[in-house]
Design an enzyme around this catalytic site. Sequence first.
Site, PDB file in Angstrom:
ATOM      1  CB  CYS A  84      47.142  29.833  -2.364  1.00  0.00           C
ATOM      2  SG  CYS A  84      46.595  30.128  -4.060  1.00  0.00           S
ATOM      3  NE  ARG A 142      42.577  26.784  -9.960  1.00  0.00           N
ATOM      4  CZ  ARG A 142      43.229  25.626 -10.033  1.00  0.00           C
ATOM      5  NH1 ARG A 142      43.962  25.323 -11.084  1.00  0.00           N
ATOM      6  NH2 ARG A 142      43.142  24.752  -9.054  1.00  0.00           N
ATOM      7  CG  HIS A 182      50.353  26.679  -3.140  1.00  0.00           C
ATOM      8  ND1 HIS A 182      49.250  26.252  -2.458  1.00  0.00           N
ATOM      9  CD2 HIS A 182      49.883  27.326  -4.233  1.00  0.00           C
ATOM     10  CE1 HIS A 182      48.147  26.614  -3.092  1.00  0.00           C
ATOM     11  NE2 HIS A 182      48.515  27.273  -4.178  1.00  0.00           N
ATOM     12  CD  GLU A 184      50.848  24.945   0.577  1.00  0.00           C
ATOM     13  OE1 GLU A 184      51.633  25.872   0.868  1.00  0.00           O
ATOM     14  OE2 GLU A 184      49.753  25.123   0.010  1.00  0.00           O
TER      15      GLU A 184
HETATM   16  N1  GLN Z   1      41.796  30.407  -6.721  1.00  0.00           N
HETATM   17  C1  GLN Z   1      41.649  29.759  -5.450  1.00  0.00           C
HETATM   18  C2  GLN Z   1      40.627  30.459  -4.577  1.00  0.00           C
HETATM   19  O1  GLN Z   1      39.998  31.377  -4.975  1.00  0.00           O
HETATM   20  C3  GLN Z   1      42.972  29.690  -4.717  1.00  0.00           C
HETATM   21  C4  GLN Z   1      43.883  28.749  -5.435  1.00  0.00           C
HETATM   22  C5  GLN Z   1      44.827  28.003  -4.543  1.00  0.00           C
HETATM   23  O2  GLN Z   1      44.733  27.990  -3.320  1.00  0.00           O
HETATM   24  N2  GLN Z   1      45.742  27.320  -5.186  1.00  0.00           N
HETATM   25  O3  GLN Z   1      40.468  30.062  -3.464  1.00  0.00           O
END
Ligand code: GLN
Length: 202
Positions: A84, A142, A182, A184
């Site tokens: 992410c 996100r 994720h 994890e």
């Molecule tokens: N939106 C986050 C970013 O721009 C990433 C989100 C996440 O790692 N859950 O870093």
Amino acid sequence: MTTETTPVIGVLALQGDVREHLRALETCGVRAVTVRHADDLERVSGLVIPGGESTTMWRLATTFELMEPLRKRIEGGMPAYGSCAGMIMLADRILDGIDGQETIGGIDMTVRRNAFGRQVDSFEADVSFHGLDTPYHAVFIRAPWVERVGEDCEVLASVATGAAAGRIVAVRQGHLLATAFHPELTGDTRVHRYFVELVKEA
Ligand code: GLN
């Protein structure tokens, strides 16, 4: 007689879900340690960059004078895995970053931050992941997606259905691995095992 030594894998511990990655790596039978300073980076044979917030991670890495050491190790061939926010950090190019936002880079791809839209804060989906024999239940928060990949970058997983069908959410380039989701946060350590194999190969 040959003895296989246990690799030591670092987790970049500036911000984000560090503990979850440490636990997942330990489940895979490797030694997992936190990386906060350039010295810590010397002691690891692979690095996980966790989920969290890439803008904060970038600011802290700049303050801790870690951006250049991280770039050097990755250019030097150290395996790395970003989930992410970590995927964003490993991207050569980003879209919808904040003013001046820098990445470590390494993977020839263009990643869009918060790509699934504000209203879709988080969701889960089964994705088929190249090299895994059954679908992976992926948790997206996100999340970014990958808009373009260079020719050396292999697509490992894409979204199967819905408005985002076809969007790339996992890639690999050499010993660098990135997922928009994720692993994890789930009990399924197959993506971490995949990374541990990349570290052992390197
Ligand atoms: N939106 C986050 C970013 O721009 C990433 C989100 C996440 O790692 N859950 O870093």
